[in-house]
Design a protein around this motif. Sequence first.
Motif, short mmCIF file in Angstrom:
data_model
loop_
_atom_site.label_atom_id
_atom_site.label_comp_id
_atom_site.label_asym_id
_atom_site.label_seq_id
_atom_site.Cartn_x
_atom_site.Cartn_y
_atom_site.Cartn_z
N UNK A 27 0.83 -1.20 0.00
CA UNK A 27 0.00 0.00 0.00
C UNK A 27 0.87 1.26 0.00
N UNK A 28 1.95 1.22 0.77
CA UNK A 28 2.85 2.37 0.84
C UNK A 28 3.48 2.64 -0.52
N UNK A 40 -3.50 12.54 -5.63
CA UNK A 40 -3.39 12.69 -4.18
C UNK A 40 -4.47 11.90 -3.45
N UNK A 41 -5.66 11.83 -4.03
CA UNK A 41 -6.76 11.15 -3.38
C UNK A 41 -6.45 9.66 -3.21
N UNK A 42 -5.97 9.02 -4.27
CA UNK A 42 -5.64 7.59 -4.19
C UNK A 42 -4.46 7.34 -3.26
N UNK A 46 -4.48 4.98 0.21
CA UNK A 46 -3.54 3.89 0.50
C UNK A 46 -2.81 4.11 1.81
N UNK A 47 -2.43 5.36 2.10
CA UNK A 47 -1.74 5.63 3.37
C UNK A 47 -2.70 5.49 4.55
N UNK A 57 2.89 2.72 13.73
CA UNK A 57 3.94 3.33 12.92
C UNK A 57 3.66 4.81 12.72
N UNK A 58 4.56 5.66 13.21
CA UNK A 58 4.35 7.10 13.14
C UNK A 58 4.59 7.66 11.75
N UNK A 59 5.40 6.98 10.95
CA UNK A 59 5.76 7.52 9.64
C UNK A 59 4.56 7.61 8.70
N UNK A 60 3.61 6.68 8.82
CA UNK A 60 2.48 6.67 7.90
C UNK A 60 1.58 7.89 8.05
#
Length: 278
Positions: A27-28, A40-42, A46-47, A57-60
């Motif tokens: 997904x990432x 941007x919407x897609x 995914x994020x 996970x803080x990065x997401x």
Amino acid sequence: MSQSHFDKAVSCFSKAILLQSHQVEFYVQRAEAYLQLCDFQSAALDYKHACSLEPQTEAHPQRLAFIYYLQGQCCFDLGMFLEALESFTKAAELKPSFRLACLTALGRYSDCLQLVNNWLKTDGQSADLFTLRARLHHQLNQMTLCYHDLRSALRLKPCCPEAQALLKRIVPLKNTYFLPAHRGILYRRLKDFTAAIEDLVLSVEVRGAGEDPPQGDLQDNSEDLEEDAQTQLVLTYNDFAIQCFSRGLYGEAIMLLNKAIEKQRNASELFINRGGVD
């Protein structure tokens, strides 16, 4: 992805997700491919899915906030202001440090100013914060406040390049205080008292802060103009107070007359006017 074939990358990652839908990395990676395609919407969807699979996970969420911020910038540039506001709001909710950037992008400098004021109260004074607030005052054309914040920044950090650069912009010449002085006098005659006070205070403060005196033909008139700026400032306070009094704003009138009296305590008419308000 390595060959910049992002459409094909999206297709391949989608197939991988169909086979192993629990793999967060798929997904990432697909989100990053979407981002390269300015979808941007897609990418955000995914994020968001990655965040639900790995909430620890803080990065997401930080990356998701960045995507919303980019989306807001694009919408704003296209004149889609409501959509931009929605995206910026989502970005700020996920990453509060983005709030200032979002407000700035929307041109909401007064809200930015309030945010920086809060930081100065909670985080303490620093040259960077004073310089940041000076930039906001500059955007709002509040030149006196801008000047004072730059002075505060340079007291804390004399070699601060950002503060020095902005100070040179608002005080570009050694005789700069002449310009706001003359402009302030014109504003007073036009009865734009707020603008007049802003310019006259700036003129007096810049000259009183120890700036070098003007050179050349203007040098002989520097003291006369400085004295005239002081007098004009007092007269502006007085005129503004009379206007406030005529509109029933008695508290504001007294405050303005107090400011005038502080500058010129030997002017009996100021005391008479204040007595009339009382």
